[in-house]
Scaffold this motif. Sequence first.
Motif, PDB file in Angstrom:
ATOM      1  N   ALA A 134      15.359  84.922  46.223  1.00 44.87           N
ATOM      2  CA  ALA A 134      14.965  84.295  44.966  1.00 44.87           C
ATOM      3  C   ALA A 134      15.031  82.772  45.064  1.00 44.87           C
ATOM      4  O   ALA A 134      14.128  82.067  44.583  1.00 44.87           O
ATOM      5  N   SER A 135      16.068  82.261  45.692  1.00 44.44           N
ATOM      6  CA  SER A 135      16.189  80.801  45.843  1.00 44.44           C
ATOM      7  C   SER A 135      15.068  80.247  46.709  1.00 44.44           C
ATOM      8  O   SER A 135      14.496  79.192  46.416  1.00 44.44           O
ATOM      9  N   ALA A 136      14.733  80.954  47.792  1.00 37.99           N
ATOM     10  CA  ALA A 136      13.665  80.492  48.675  1.00 37.99           C
ATOM     11  C   ALA A 136      12.324  80.467  47.946  1.00 37.99           C
ATOM     12  O   ALA A 136      11.542  79.515  48.090  1.00 37.99           O
ATOM     13  N   ARG A 148      19.393  77.466  43.164  1.00 33.11           N
ATOM     14  CA  ARG A 148      20.434  78.369  43.655  1.00 33.11           C
ATOM     15  C   ARG A 148      20.433  79.613  42.772  1.00 33.11           C
ATOM     16  O   ARG A 148      20.097  79.540  41.587  1.00 33.11           O
ATOM     17  N   SER A 149      20.790  80.732  43.364  1.00 36.85           N
ATOM     18  CA  SER A 149      20.671  82.005  42.657  1.00 36.85           C
ATOM     19  C   SER A 149      21.893  82.875  42.869  1.00 36.85           C
ATOM     20  O   SER A 149      22.575  82.782  43.891  1.00 36.85           O
ATOM     21  N   THR A 150      22.144  83.724  41.889  1.00 33.84           N
ATOM     22  CA  THR A 150      23.116  84.797  42.017  1.00 33.84           C
ATOM     23  C   THR A 150      22.407  86.085  41.624  1.00 33.84           C
ATOM     24  O   THR A 150      21.479  86.068  40.812  1.00 33.84           O
ATOM     25  N   ALA A 151      22.847  87.209  42.203  1.00 28.62           N
ATOM     26  CA  ALA A 151      22.132  88.455  41.949  1.00 28.62           C
ATOM     27  C   ALA A 151      23.084  89.634  41.929  1.00 28.62           C
ATOM     28  O   ALA A 151      24.115  89.637  42.603  1.00 28.62           O
ATOM     29  N   ASP A 157      19.853  85.608  38.520  1.00 25.91           N
ATOM     30  CA  ASP A 157      19.938  84.354  37.763  1.00 25.91           C
ATOM     31  C   ASP A 157      19.613  83.199  38.699  1.00 25.91           C
ATOM     32  O   ASP A 157      20.276  83.025  39.723  1.00 25.91           O
ATOM     33  N   VAL A 158      18.607  82.414  38.333  1.00 19.95           N
ATOM     34  CA  VAL A 158      18.179  81.272  39.137  1.00 19.95           C
ATOM     35  C   VAL A 158      18.456  79.999  38.349  1.00 19.95           C
ATOM     36  O   VAL A 158      18.047  79.874  37.195  1.00 19.95           O
ATOM     37  N   THR A 159      19.159  79.068  38.971  1.00 18.84           N
ATOM     38  CA  THR A 159      19.465  77.776  38.344  1.00 18.84           C
ATOM     39  C   THR A 159      18.710  76.691  39.090  1.00 18.84           C
ATOM     40  O   THR A 159      18.816  76.578  40.315  1.00 18.84           O
ATOM     41  N   LEU A 160      17.946  75.870  38.347  1.00 19.48           N
ATOM     42  CA  LEU A 160      17.057  74.881  38.953  1.00 19.48           C
ATOM     43  C   LEU A 160      17.401  73.469  38.523  1.00 19.48           C
ATOM     44  O   LEU A 160      17.915  73.247  37.433  1.00 19.48           O
ATOM     45  N   SER A 161      17.072  72.546  39.402  1.00 21.15           N
ATOM     46  CA  SER A 161      16.895  71.158  38.978  1.00 21.15           C
ATOM     47  C   SER A 161      15.465  70.798  39.362  1.00 21.15           C
ATOM     48  O   SER A 161      14.973  71.219  40.420  1.00 21.15           O
ATOM     49  N   THR A 162      14.779  70.070  38.498  1.00 16.23           N
ATOM     50  CA  THR A 162      13.343  69.845  38.682  1.00 16.23           C
ATOM     51  C   THR A 162      13.026  68.361  38.713  1.00 16.23           C
ATOM     52  O   THR A 162      13.882  67.507  38.463  1.00 16.23           O
TER      53      THR A 162
END
Length: 198
Positions: A134-136, A148-151, A157-162
Amino acid sequence: MSAATSRRTGQAGSTGTPGDGRTPLRPAKQRTGSGAVPVLGVLLALCVLALAAVLVRDGLVLLGAFGGTPWTETAVGAVSGTAPATWLAPAGVAVALLGLYLVVASLGRRTRKEVRLRRAPAVTITPRDVARLASAVARDVDGVATARSTASRRAVDVTLSTTGEPTVGDAVKDAVTRRLSVLDPSPRVRVRVLGGDR
């Protein structure tokens, strides 16, 4: 090459692809966690060790190795002559329920730790690998700076900075959901943009 050899070769090389007339591969057995058994085992072991320590200490006191009063004697003296009280009934019920819970927990179904691929049920991956995938996928979406992701088996759950694009969260959710649709079951995807609403 003889017909018998050809038949043997064809059987050995069968991959089980649906629709090709060959026997499909059976789904792989999923590894499971150990559930609550290790935790209960550790707790019971600690209780036994504590009891053993008390008995050894009291034995040494009775042998005169050092002074003091045996703790077991003190405990028995504290409860001897105790009159029945109203709190004993609920306390007994609580202890019985605790014992029942421990029995059920020790015999309960163990948790599954892997996820199957929908089109290749003989292949499984772990939730950690799902999170890496998911992170990739999220990092390949335009406008994503970090991801970064947790599963778990059923949610990611994917957490982003944009870099500031307002629609990047939706784009990441669509891309990750599409990529993870190969899993069985397909996990729910939640995206959170740092400093954003999603």
